[in-house]
Design an enzyme around this catalytic site. Structure first.
Site, PDB file in Angstrom:
ATOM      1  N   GLY A  37     -51.818  -2.823 -21.983  1.00 31.59           N
ATOM      2  CA  GLY A  37     -51.179  -3.219 -23.237  1.00 31.59           C
ATOM      3  C   GLY A  37     -51.667  -2.472 -24.464  1.00 31.59           C
ATOM      4  O   GLY A  37     -51.480  -2.935 -25.588  1.00 31.59           O
ATOM      5  N   SER A  38     -52.236  -1.283 -24.259  1.00 35.16           N
ATOM      6  CA  SER A  38     -52.718  -0.554 -25.446  1.00 35.16           C
ATOM      7  C   SER A  38     -51.549  -0.132 -26.339  1.00 35.16           C
ATOM      8  O   SER A  38     -51.693  -0.066 -27.567  1.00 35.16           O
ATOM      9  CB  SER A  38     -53.576   0.648 -25.049  1.00 35.16           C
ATOM     10  OG  SER A  38     -52.799   1.658 -24.452  1.00 35.16           O
ATOM     11  N   ASN A  39     -50.397   0.138 -25.750  1.00 39.04           N
ATOM     12  CA  ASN A  39     -49.230   0.474 -26.579  1.00 39.04           C
ATOM     13  C   ASN A  39     -48.703  -0.754 -27.306  1.00 39.04           C
ATOM     14  O   ASN A  39     -48.266  -0.657 -28.459  1.00 39.04           O
ATOM     15  CB  ASN A  39     -48.134   1.124 -25.723  1.00 39.04           C
ATOM     16  CG  ASN A  39     -48.402   2.594 -25.491  1.00 39.04           C
ATOM     17  OD1 ASN A  39     -48.234   3.401 -26.390  1.00 39.04           O
ATOM     18  ND2 ASN A  39     -48.857   2.932 -24.300  1.00 39.04           N
ATOM     19  N   MET A 115     -43.952  -1.422 -15.510  1.00 41.54           N
ATOM     20  CA  MET A 115     -43.987  -0.623 -14.289  1.00 41.54           C
ATOM     21  C   MET A 115     -42.976  -1.081 -13.246  1.00 41.54           C
ATOM     22  O   MET A 115     -43.189  -0.891 -12.042  1.00 41.54           O
ATOM     23  CB  MET A 115     -45.404  -0.638 -13.698  1.00 41.54           C
ATOM     24  CG  MET A 115     -46.416   0.001 -14.606  1.00 41.54           C
ATOM     25  SD  MET A 115     -45.964   1.700 -15.056  1.00 41.54           S
ATOM     26  CE  MET A 115     -47.353   2.164 -16.076  1.00 41.54           C
ATOM     27  N   ARG A 116     -41.883  -1.679 -13.686  1.00 40.26           N
ATOM     28  CA  ARG A 116     -40.806  -2.074 -12.783  1.00 40.26           C
ATOM     29  C   ARG A 116     -39.530  -1.337 -13.187  1.00 40.26           C
ATOM     30  O   ARG A 116     -39.291  -1.130 -14.384  1.00 40.26           O
ATOM     31  CB  ARG A 116     -40.518  -3.587 -12.874  1.00 40.26           C
ATOM     32  CG  ARG A 116     -41.712  -4.487 -12.755  1.00 40.26           C
ATOM     33  CD  ARG A 116     -42.278  -4.560 -11.366  1.00 40.26           C
ATOM     34  NE  ARG A 116     -41.290  -4.906 -10.355  1.00 40.26           N
ATOM     35  CZ  ARG A 116     -41.516  -4.829  -9.037  1.00 40.26           C
ATOM     36  NH1 ARG A 116     -42.682  -4.397  -8.595  1.00 40.26           N
ATOM     37  NH2 ARG A 116     -40.589  -5.159  -8.167  1.00 40.26           N
ATOM     38  N   ASN A 132     -38.242   2.966 -24.011  1.00 42.88           N
ATOM     39  CA  ASN A 132     -39.345   3.122 -23.051  1.00 42.88           C
ATOM     40  C   ASN A 132     -40.266   4.248 -23.499  1.00 42.88           C
ATOM     41  O   ASN A 132     -39.832   5.188 -24.168  1.00 42.88           O
ATOM     42  CB  ASN A 132     -38.765   3.460 -21.668  1.00 42.88           C
ATOM     43  CG  ASN A 132     -39.840   3.586 -20.607  1.00 42.88           C
ATOM     44  OD1 ASN A 132     -40.732   2.726 -20.501  1.00 42.88           O
ATOM     45  ND2 ASN A 132     -39.785   4.636 -19.816  1.00 42.88           N
ATOM     46  N   HIS A 134     -42.943   7.087 -21.790  1.00 43.17           N
ATOM     47  CA  HIS A 134     -43.281   7.696 -20.501  1.00 43.17           C
ATOM     48  C   HIS A 134     -44.317   8.790 -20.740  1.00 43.17           C
ATOM     49  O   HIS A 134     -44.179   9.582 -21.681  1.00 43.17           O
ATOM     50  CB  HIS A 134     -42.019   8.286 -19.858  1.00 43.17           C
ATOM     51  CG  HIS A 134     -42.255   8.838 -18.492  1.00 43.17           C
ATOM     52  ND1 HIS A 134     -42.425   8.016 -17.385  1.00 43.17           N
ATOM     53  CD2 HIS A 134     -42.400  10.109 -18.053  1.00 43.17           C
ATOM     54  CE1 HIS A 134     -42.644   8.778 -16.320  1.00 43.17           C
ATOM     55  NE2 HIS A 134     -42.633  10.045 -16.697  1.00 43.17           N
TER      56      HIS A 134
HETATM   57  C1  GAR Z   1     -48.658   4.260 -20.789  1.00 42.70           C
HETATM   58  O1  GAR Z   1     -49.398   5.440 -20.736  1.00 42.70           O
HETATM   59  C2  GAR Z   1     -47.197   4.541 -20.515  1.00 42.70           C
HETATM   60  O2  GAR Z   1     -46.802   5.815 -20.884  1.00 42.70           O
HETATM   61  C3  GAR Z   1     -47.140   4.385 -19.024  1.00 42.70           C
HETATM   62  O3  GAR Z   1     -47.981   3.316 -18.733  1.00 42.70           O
HETATM   63  C4  GAR Z   1     -49.055   3.317 -19.651  1.00 42.70           C
HETATM   64  C5  GAR Z   1     -49.296   1.905 -20.120  1.00 42.70           C
HETATM   65  O4  GAR Z   1     -50.457   1.833 -20.885  1.00 42.70           O
HETATM   66  N1  GAR Z   1     -45.788   4.120 -18.598  1.00 42.70           N
HETATM   67  C6  GAR Z   1     -45.261   4.616 -17.487  1.00 42.70           C
HETATM   68  O5  GAR Z   1     -45.882   5.324 -16.721  1.00 42.70           O
HETATM   69  C7  GAR Z   1     -43.820   4.232 -17.259  1.00 42.70           C
HETATM   70  N2  GAR Z   1     -43.243   5.020 -16.222  1.00 42.70           N
HETATM   71  P1  GAR Z   1     -50.756   0.557 -21.782  1.00 42.70           P
HETATM   72  O6  GAR Z   1     -50.536  -0.661 -20.908  1.00 42.70           O
HETATM   73  O7  GAR Z   1     -52.193   0.701 -22.169  1.00 42.70           O
HETATM   74  O8  GAR Z   1     -49.824   0.580 -22.957  1.00 42.70           O
END
Ligand code: GAR
Length: 213
Positions: A37-39, A115-116, A132, A134
């Protein structure tokens, strides 16, 4: 041209310098996350810092131990667990997600490490309002393990992309990208950390851009 570790190249269009406009209604966001969940946190912080005129109405998460839920509690943001293992199909999960998003009066759906694979149930319910992030420069390295894919391919520059969600995985209008060099001593972990720094920077800006399209 040489890069130092934290350099980046952000590719934006000329009208992307969006001022914070407090006269606008705050965007009503619902964030979907599966992991750390850092984003999610970066978006919440950008809102708190008045860099993004929005409010996170709800966090939807699918893993009971997702750290994103702890972060939501710290921000006093409601969090709804919808465990994919409890649903018979992707569509059934997405129906529950759409219901939860409607229940919380959400207008924009932000997939921040979700991730789904999502279905037309979600995409059609929020037409052109599902966003989204990526961890690659799309259209390169779609799907899971994008950072490992870039590493294995030996590319010298990778990065991250924020885009509108279409049915085809990791396609859809690109809103914003940041480039990140792969350095000689990089590991997947060090590269991931630098990509995430850029994700946290561009994601809030890209949400504001989407709202002006
Ligand atoms: C992020 O780096 C995002 O780009 C990636 O998951 C990570 C989640 O990090 N998303 C994917 O790979 C989607 N295909 P977070 O939970 O710390 O935000």
């Amino acid at each position: 041209m040489t890069f130092s570790p934290n350099d980046t190249l952000t590719l934006i269009s000329p009208n992307d310098q969006l001022p914070y406009n407090s006269d606008d209604m705050p965007l009503k966001l619902g964030v979907m996350a599966s992991g750390s969940g850092s984003n999610f946190e970066a978006i919440a912080q950008a809102i708190a810092d008045r860099q993004l005129n929005a409010k996170i109405h709800v966090l939807i998460y699918n893993n009971p131990d997702a750290k994103a839920a702890t972060r939501a509690a710290r921000w006093h943001i409601p969090a709804v667990l919808l465990n994919h293992r409890d649903f018979a199909s992707r569509e059934a999960l997405d129906e529950a997600i759409v219901q939860a998003l409607h229940d919380h009066d959400v207008e924009w759906v932000i997939m921040a490490g979700w991730m789904r694979i999502v279905t037309d149930v979600l995409i059609d319910a929020f037409c052109d309002r599902v966003i989204n992030i990526h961890p690659s420069l799309l259209p390169s390295f779609k799907g899971s393990h994008a950072i490992q894919q870039a590493f294995a391919a030996g590319v010298k520059i990778t990065g991250c992309t924020v885009h509108l969600v279409r049915l085809e995985v990791d396609s859809g209008t690109i809103l914003m990208q940041a480039a990140v060099p792969i350095l000689p001593n990089d590991t997947v972990e060090t590269l991931q950390a630098r990509i995430q720094m850029q994700e946290h920077r561009i994601f809030p800006q890209a949400i504001a851009i989407a709202a002006r399209l």
